[in-house]
Design a protein around this motif. Structure first.
Motif, PDB file in Angstrom:
ATOM      1  N   GLY A 133       0.808  -1.225   0.000  1.00  0.00           N
ATOM      2  CA  GLY A 133       0.000   0.000   0.000  1.00  0.00           C
ATOM      3  C   GLY A 133       0.829   1.258   0.000  1.00  0.00           C
ATOM      4  N   GLN A 134       1.715   1.376  -0.951  1.00  0.00           N
ATOM      5  CA  GLN A 134       2.619   2.532  -0.985  1.00  0.00           C
ATOM      6  C   GLN A 134       1.999   3.729  -1.687  1.00  0.00           C
ATOM      7  OE1 GLN A 134       7.033   1.716  -1.393  1.00  0.00           O
ATOM      8  NE2 GLN A 134       6.724   2.915  -3.239  1.00  0.00           N
ATOM      9  N   ASN A 135       0.922   3.534  -2.407  1.00  0.00           N
ATOM     10  CA  ASN A 135       0.200   4.618  -3.100  1.00  0.00           C
ATOM     11  C   ASN A 135       1.118   5.457  -3.971  1.00  0.00           C
ATOM     12  OD1 ASN A 135      -2.291   3.903  -1.946  1.00  0.00           O
ATOM     13  ND2 ASN A 135      -1.736   4.976  -0.062  1.00  0.00           N
ATOM     14  N   SER A 136       1.813   4.795  -4.857  1.00  0.00           N
ATOM     15  CA  SER A 136       2.805   5.476  -5.693  1.00  0.00           C
ATOM     16  C   SER A 136       2.393   5.618  -7.146  1.00  0.00           C
ATOM     17  CB  SER A 136       4.129   4.681  -5.673  1.00  0.00           C
ATOM     18  OG  SER A 136       4.599   4.545  -4.363  1.00  0.00           O
ATOM     19  N   LEU A 137       1.333   4.973  -7.559  1.00  0.00           N
ATOM     20  CA  LEU A 137       1.066   4.854  -8.987  1.00  0.00           C
ATOM     21  C   LEU A 137       0.065   5.901  -9.469  1.00  0.00           C
ATOM     22  CD1 LEU A 137       0.782   0.956  -9.239  1.00  0.00           C
ATOM     23  CD2 LEU A 137       2.807   2.389  -9.580  1.00  0.00           C
ATOM     24  N   VAL A 138       0.394   6.515 -10.574  1.00  0.00           N
ATOM     25  CA  VAL A 138      -0.481   7.473 -11.243  1.00  0.00           C
ATOM     26  C   VAL A 138      -0.560   7.055 -12.706  1.00  0.00           C
ATOM     27  CG1 VAL A 138      -0.805   9.875 -11.927  1.00  0.00           C
ATOM     28  CG2 VAL A 138       0.207   9.355  -9.705  1.00  0.00           C
ATOM     29  N   GLY A 139      -1.746   7.023 -13.260  1.00  0.00           N
ATOM     30  CA  GLY A 139      -1.866   6.550 -14.635  1.00  0.00           C
ATOM     31  C   GLY A 139      -2.811   7.375 -15.483  1.00  0.00           C
ATOM     32  N   GLU A 140      -2.496   7.446 -16.761  1.00  0.00           N
ATOM     33  CA  GLU A 140      -3.402   8.013 -17.763  1.00  0.00           C
ATOM     34  C   GLU A 140      -3.363   7.122 -18.987  1.00  0.00           C
ATOM     35  OE1 GLU A 140      -0.689  10.563 -17.240  1.00  0.00           O
ATOM     36  OE2 GLU A 140      -1.610  11.022 -15.318  1.00  0.00           O
ATOM     37  N   ALA A 141      -4.404   7.222 -19.778  1.00  0.00           N
ATOM     38  CA  ALA A 141      -4.453   6.491 -21.044  1.00  0.00           C
ATOM     39  C   ALA A 141      -4.755   7.462 -22.173  1.00  0.00           C
ATOM     40  CB  ALA A 141      -5.519   5.406 -20.985  1.00  0.00           C
ATOM     41  N   ILE A 142      -4.161   7.199 -23.312  1.00  0.00           N
ATOM     42  CA  ILE A 142      -4.444   7.970 -24.526  1.00  0.00           C
ATOM     43  C   ILE A 142      -4.996   6.982 -25.552  1.00  0.00           C
ATOM     44  CG2 ILE A 142      -3.512   9.466 -26.329  1.00  0.00           C
ATOM     45  CD1 ILE A 142      -1.106   9.940 -24.424  1.00  0.00           C
ATOM     46  N   ILE A 143      -6.229   7.211 -25.977  1.00  0.00           N
ATOM     47  CA  ILE A 143      -6.831   6.365 -27.009  1.00  0.00           C
ATOM     48  C   ILE A 143      -6.771   7.131 -28.328  1.00  0.00           C
ATOM     49  CG2 ILE A 143      -8.901   5.146 -27.752  1.00  0.00           C
ATOM     50  CD1 ILE A 143      -9.778   5.055 -24.826  1.00  0.00           C
ATOM     51  N   GLU A 144      -6.233   6.500 -29.346  1.00  0.00           N
ATOM     52  CA  GLU A 144      -6.049   7.197 -30.621  1.00  0.00           C
ATOM     53  C   GLU A 144      -6.749   6.443 -31.743  1.00  0.00           C
ATOM     54  OE1 GLU A 144      -2.150   8.670 -31.350  1.00  0.00           O
ATOM     55  OE2 GLU A 144      -2.374   8.673 -33.527  1.00  0.00           O
ATOM     56  N   THR A 145      -7.500   7.173 -32.540  1.00  0.00           N
ATOM     57  CA  THR A 145      -8.057   6.601 -33.767  1.00  0.00           C
ATOM     58  C   THR A 145      -6.971   6.655 -34.829  1.00  0.00           C
ATOM     59  OG1 THR A 145     -10.278   7.329 -33.186  1.00  0.00           O
ATOM     60  CG2 THR A 145      -9.870   6.817 -35.504  1.00  0.00           C
ATOM     61  N   ILE A 146      -6.568   5.486 -35.307  1.00  0.00           N
ATOM     62  CA  ILE A 146      -5.372   5.427 -36.132  1.00  0.00           C
ATOM     63  C   ILE A 146      -5.572   6.161 -37.453  1.00  0.00           C
ATOM     64  CG2 ILE A 146      -3.847   3.829 -37.359  1.00  0.00           C
ATOM     65  CD1 ILE A 146      -4.404   1.819 -35.063  1.00  0.00           C
ATOM     66  N   ALA A 147      -6.735   6.032 -38.054  1.00  0.00           N
ATOM     67  CA  ALA A 147      -6.936   6.633 -39.368  1.00  0.00           C
ATOM     68  C   ALA A 147      -6.918   8.150 -39.335  1.00  0.00           C
ATOM     69  CB  ALA A 147      -8.249   6.136 -39.957  1.00  0.00           C
ATOM     70  N   SER A 148      -7.450   8.726 -38.264  1.00  0.00           N
ATOM     71  CA  SER A 148      -7.560  10.183 -38.218  1.00  0.00           C
ATOM     72  C   SER A 148      -6.520  10.828 -37.320  1.00  0.00           C
ATOM     73  CB  SER A 148      -8.953  10.580 -37.712  1.00  0.00           C
ATOM     74  OG  SER A 148      -9.126  10.164 -36.369  1.00  0.00           O
ATOM     75  N   GLY A 149      -5.896  10.056 -36.463  1.00  0.00           N
ATOM     76  CA  GLY A 149      -4.956  10.627 -35.500  1.00  0.00           C
ATOM     77  C   GLY A 149      -5.645  11.303 -34.330  1.00  0.00           C
ATOM     78  N   GLN A 150      -6.979  11.252 -34.252  1.00  0.00           N
ATOM     79  CA  GLN A 150      -7.700  11.900 -33.158  1.00  0.00           C
ATOM     80  C   GLN A 150      -7.438  11.154 -31.847  1.00  0.00           C
ATOM     81  OE1 GLN A 150      -9.594  14.639 -33.014  1.00  0.00           O
ATOM     82  NE2 GLN A 150      -9.502  15.176 -35.195  1.00  0.00           N
ATOM     83  N   ILE A 151      -7.345  11.917 -30.758  1.00  0.00           N
ATOM     84  CA  ILE A 151      -7.019  11.304 -29.468  1.00  0.00           C
ATOM     85  C   ILE A 151      -8.036  11.674 -28.390  1.00  0.00           C
ATOM     86  CG2 ILE A 151      -4.530  11.083 -29.847  1.00  0.00           C
ATOM     87  CD1 ILE A 151      -4.207  13.714 -28.235  1.00  0.00           C
ATOM     88  N   SER A 152      -8.165  10.770 -27.437  1.00  0.00           N
ATOM     89  CA  SER A 152      -8.865  11.034 -26.177  1.00  0.00           C
ATOM     90  C   SER A 152      -7.913  10.653 -25.050  1.00  0.00           C
ATOM     91  CB  SER A 152     -10.129  10.175 -26.038  1.00  0.00           C
ATOM     92  OG  SER A 152     -11.075  10.494 -27.017  1.00  0.00           O
ATOM     93  N   THR A 153      -7.963  11.372 -23.953  1.00  0.00           N
ATOM     94  CA  THR A 153      -7.190  10.958 -22.782  1.00  0.00           C
ATOM     95  C   THR A 153      -8.124  10.853 -21.583  1.00  0.00           C
ATOM     96  OG1 THR A 153      -6.677  13.191 -22.050  1.00  0.00           O
ATOM     97  CG2 THR A 153      -5.117  12.163 -23.546  1.00  0.00           C
ATOM     98  N   TYR A 154      -7.764   9.998 -20.654  1.00  0.00           N
ATOM     99  CA  TYR A 154      -8.484   9.979 -19.385  1.00  0.00           C
ATOM    100  C   TYR A 154      -7.535   9.550 -18.267  1.00  0.00           C
ATOM    101  CZ  TYR A 154      -8.930   4.841 -19.798  1.00  0.00           C
ATOM    102  OH  TYR A 154      -8.671   3.502 -19.910  1.00  0.00           O
ATOM    103  N   ASP A 155      -7.881   9.961 -17.074  1.00  0.00           N
ATOM    104  CA  ASP A 155      -7.103   9.568 -15.898  1.00  0.00           C
ATOM    105  C   ASP A 155      -7.570   8.205 -15.425  1.00  0.00           C
ATOM    106  OD1 ASP A 155      -5.523  12.114 -15.138  1.00  0.00           O
ATOM    107  OD2 ASP A 155      -7.547  12.843 -15.478  1.00  0.00           O
TER     108      ASP A 155
END
Lengths: 422, 426
Positions: free
Chosen positions: B193-215
């Motif tokens: 339980g060190q509580n050290s991790l922070v994460g985000e994700a980037i979802i990309e539509t390959i054909a258009s290069g459009q991105i979404s991010t979320y925590d």
């Protein structure tokens, strides 16, 4: 050299004893309802003068209250800078380089307005439009309580009450002005008020933490493309101990009292903001291999605003932001800059105007991703807390695409911040 | 906003909404903006059309180890043969979606303050000889020929791969599911339980290069035990929320954005907080969904199942059309997702059925750590929302954001890990 360091590092850390870190938790949040909401970045640029493409912001403000009308008293801060002198005298600017020999002078003023939200109601408006009377969802007519008569006010009910909206709740009194200029960059702060008090005062009821909000920054590079970058507003909850008081100086986080209860009106700002990012100029990994239409160059903009402001005397918070930057090799860099009212910049322009030489440049940092830790310092009377949002952009074959995300928070500002309202 | 304008006379006609009292809940304790000991990425896509980049950073001054699970919720329609995540994706009569919900696991290791990333479809190759980026040159990954994994400048986070091998394996391009990682001791197994991790994700539509991010959803470790059962009970780890809230456009709503008529469609992704990796068995949660429009009109979809992973546009039949923008001017909505708190059999012969006690769940299973998986409260859920924009020219950009959380469930969720050393995999 670095490779040796990596091997040594890898060998050295194995076997280190580990224990739970004893960090205090941040108080603000972007994923819970709250009594104060801050949208750090609101932009409007119909012609793409400042931001390259036409840009507008959709503000969402909703109430989670299940049984009562809520009032949000909102302050729209205009932080648009303007050229002074030069060929661009009076034009909006982001830096002096666009002022034709003049100087880009920061600006700051605010306008305030009220939003009345019925129970469970979602509201939304574009920064360019605001919400006029004709746009409000629930404004009447109503029905008299003493007869089935249509009415607009009590005087039409002959002693009865004109019930407008479900449970008598409605949006009357709401007026959201459009942003005052085009182009515009600024921030928005909304404070939950009690609509039943006269004069209006911060809400002290049991449902005081009822506001949630998001913002979507839309960019329209061409008539066929709409790109959105959406983020959650940062929330400050009224504390369970002292609670929101009725004066005009809102205390955002202070030390606990002897019994461990908060003595402030609202929870405080994060002591450290953390965000994980691509370094500017890195190539998007999804573009690697040539399968994406993205040519893949990344850039990240960081928007920061002070948590404290004096809206009564029109004195914005001023905080020095100190940055610690780590790359994948655990190498550490640092920098600092002043956040005066609002700071919005590509990260590779925080420390220099030459992006390629910035510590946030992938070419300088050596890796694609990094971690930046931000801490506010200074001696401003309004405090040293900061909050903000990050926006990632990736260049595509024809334009760029963007996405926003919240900054992670750690600890809380020890001395607290002050938000003084008129 | 012009597109949200309402006709006030509707109220004169008596369009009244029925208020619902949810009571005053305590605040949820999991979050999206503080580091945790368990992080959940509810939506990870690598299906050939879209790809995801996972970013994780260690915010502490200590090394951080984590054990991670991908769960693939992408299946195949039995008759049509097309990809699907539930039966509604298989339109043919009698067709159904065959999903294995296969979990694969791997380890990561981060030095103090180290950030890392990887592309989900390809994974990341650990190559000590990959030179660091230099000023004036490009800063890009290469493709490792034999494996197809990306070789990137920097210190890869793969703990198992070692040097010059696959650090984090790619999923390929047939993946749609979730990722969750829990922080461990150096053995890559024992929870910490060190509580050290922070994460985000980037979802990309390959054909258009459009991105979404979320925590990522971050779950704080409180008093973490050393057994392999992670209890999200506000004692060992913080608990999952009672309700999730988000505001969105009504499905199919249109608005004028900077002079361009834009149509909105929203995708809701939910995953149960409970996961039974020890049994390789999917878990079903149940939620009631309430959608309110600007006139306070409430419509609901009750008993919506969330089996292992749920990813649906808001016009999905599961939601019964409550989000339809054309249904009475529902251009803009606020949605509450209320987790069903009734007890169900988590495992056993009557898995998924309501129950009063363990006796109603014959042959229920027990974890390696001794936790009974019989009659328990229905699992909580977490998730993420993604909004898609289209113009007259077709699909355009998209953006993701976090769900607002409220309330805190009482001790119901468990993440049960197999004891790899004891060979307890099912």
């Amino acid at each position: 050299m670095l490779k040796k360091a990596r091997l040594a590092l890898f060998a050295g850390i194995v076997g280190l004893a580990m224990g739970p870190a004893s960090m205090a938790q941040a108080q603000t949040s972007s994923d819970e309802s709250a009594a104060i909401l801050v949208w750090p970045k609101v932009v409007y640029d119909s012609a793409g003068v400042l931001f390259g493409d036409p840009t507008d912001t959709l503000i969402n403000l909703s109430s989670t209250a299940t049984s009562s009308l809520k009032q949000a008293h909102c302050f729209l801060v205009n932080a648009t800078a303007h050229c002074s002198g030069g060929s661009g005298d009076g034009d909006a600017c982001l830096s002096s380089s666009s002022c034709g020999g003049g100087t880009c002078v920061p600006g700051w003023n605010e306008i305030d307005f009220n939003v009345f939200i019925t129970q469970e109601q979602p509201l939304a408006w574009l920064a360019s439009d605001g919400l006029s009377m004709n746009d409000l969802p629930i404004v009447g007519p109503g029905v008299c309580s003493n007869s089935p008569r249509i009415c607009f006010s009590d005087v039409q009910c002959g002693g009865g009450t004109c019930q407008i909206g479900p449970n008598g709740q409605n949006n009357l009194g709401t007026g959201v002005p459009p942003v005052p200029e085009d182009p515009f960059i600024g921030s928005l702060t909304c404070i939950q008020f009690d609509p039943g008090q006269n004069p209006p005062a911060p809400d002290q009821s049991a449902t005081t933490n009822a506001l949630i909000g998001e913002a979507t920054v839309f960019t329209v590079p061409d008539p066929n493309t709409v790109d959105g970058a959406k983020y959650n507003a940062v929330g400050f909850k009224a504390t369970e101990g002292d609670g929101a008081d009725t004066d005009n100086v809102l205390e955002l986080g202070t030390p606990l009292d002897g019994a461990g209860a908060p003595t402030a009106d609202y929870d405080g700002c994060a002591g450290t903001l953390i965000f994980n990012h691509y370094f500017d100029g890195a190539t998007d990994p999804v573009a690697t291999g040539g399968v994406s239409s993205s040519n893949g160059e990344t850039s990240t903009s960081l928007t920061l605003v002070p948590c404290g402001n004096n809206l009564l005397t029109q004195e914005p918070g001023a905080v020095v932001a100190q940055f610690l930057v780590f790359n994948e090799f655990e190498q550490r860099f640092s920098a600092s800059t002043k956040v005066d009212c609002l700071f919005d910049s590509p990260i590779s322009n925080i420390d220099t105007s030459n992006n390629a030489r910035s510590i946030w440049s992938a070419g300088v940092s050596g890796t694609l991703t990094g971690q930046t830790r931000i801490q506010g310092v200074g001696n401003a009377a309004t405090g040293t807390g900061l909050t903000g949002v990050a926006t990632l952009s990736i260049a595509t074959a024809t334009a760029s695409t963007s996405a926003a995300y919240s900054l992670d928070q750690m600890g809380s500002v020890a001395a607290g911040d002050l938000l003084t309202i008129p | 906003m012009r597109g949200l304008k309402r006709n006030p006379w509707l109220f004169g006609l008596g369009l009244l909404a029925i208020p619902v009292w949810f009571g005053g809940q305590a605040q949820a304790d999991i979050n999206n903006d503080q580091a945790g000991s368990l992080i959940i990425f509810p939506k990870v896509v690598a299906d050939g059309e879209r790809d995801t980049v996972i970013k994780i950073t260690n915010k502490s001054n200590m090394p951080a180890y984590a054990h991670c699970y991908y769960t693939n919720a992408l299946g195949t329609c039995d008759l049509a043969g097309s990809s699907c995540t539930d039966d509604n994706d298989c339109p043919g009569t009698g067709d159904s979606c065959n999903v294995l919900w296969q979990a694969t696991n791997f380890d990561i290791f981060l030095t103090a303050q180290q950030p890392t990333f990887w592309r989900v479809s390809t994974g990341r190759f650990g190559d000590l000889l990959q030179p660091a980026c230099e000023m004036g040159g490009s800063c890009a990954c290469d493709v490792n020929g034999p494996s197809g994994a990306l070789e990137c400048p920097g210190f890869d986070a793969g703990a198992a791969g070692g040097i010059n091998s696959i650090a984090i394996a790619g999923t390929g391009t047939d993946f749609f599911g979730e990722l969750r990682c829990y922080q461990t001791m150096a053995d890559q197994s024992t929870p910490l339980g060190q509580n050290s991790l922070v994460g985000e994700a980037i979802i990309e539509t390959i054909a258009s290069g459009q991105i979404s991010t979320y925590d990522a959803v971050h779950v704080t470790g409180i008093d973490v035990g050393t057994d392999l059962d992670l209890l999200l009970d506000n004692a060992e780890y913080n608990a999952c929320p009672e309700q999730l809230i988000f505001a969105s456009h009504g499905e199919g709503a249109s608005a004028d954005i900077a002079g361009v008529t834009t149509t909105f469609s929203t995708e809701l992704t939910l995953v149960p907080c409970t996961a039974l990796y020890n049994l390789a068995q999917p878990v079903t949660a149940s939620v009631n969904i309430f959608a309110y429009d600007e006139l306070e009109l409430r419509l609901s979809a009750d008993g919506v199942p969330v089996t292992c992973f749920s990813n649906n546009r808001l016009d999905d039949p599961d939601y019964g059309g409550i989000f339809d923008a054309a249904l009475g001017d529902r251009d803009y909505l606020k949605t509450r997702i209320v987790v069903n708190s009734s007890d169900i059999c988590l495992t056993g012969d009557n898995a998924g059925d309501p129950c009063d006690d363990d006796g109603d769940c014959p042959n229920f299973r027990t974890t390696d750590g001794g936790e009974d998986l019989g009659c328990r409260p229905s699992p909580g859920v977490v998730g993420v929302v993604e909004e898609f924009y289209s113009t007259s020219a077709g699909d355009s950009g998209h953006a993701a954001w976090s769900l607002t959380q409220t309330g805190s469930r009482q001790g119901s969720d468990i993440i049960a890990n197999p004891d790899l050393a004891a060979g307890s995999l099912p």
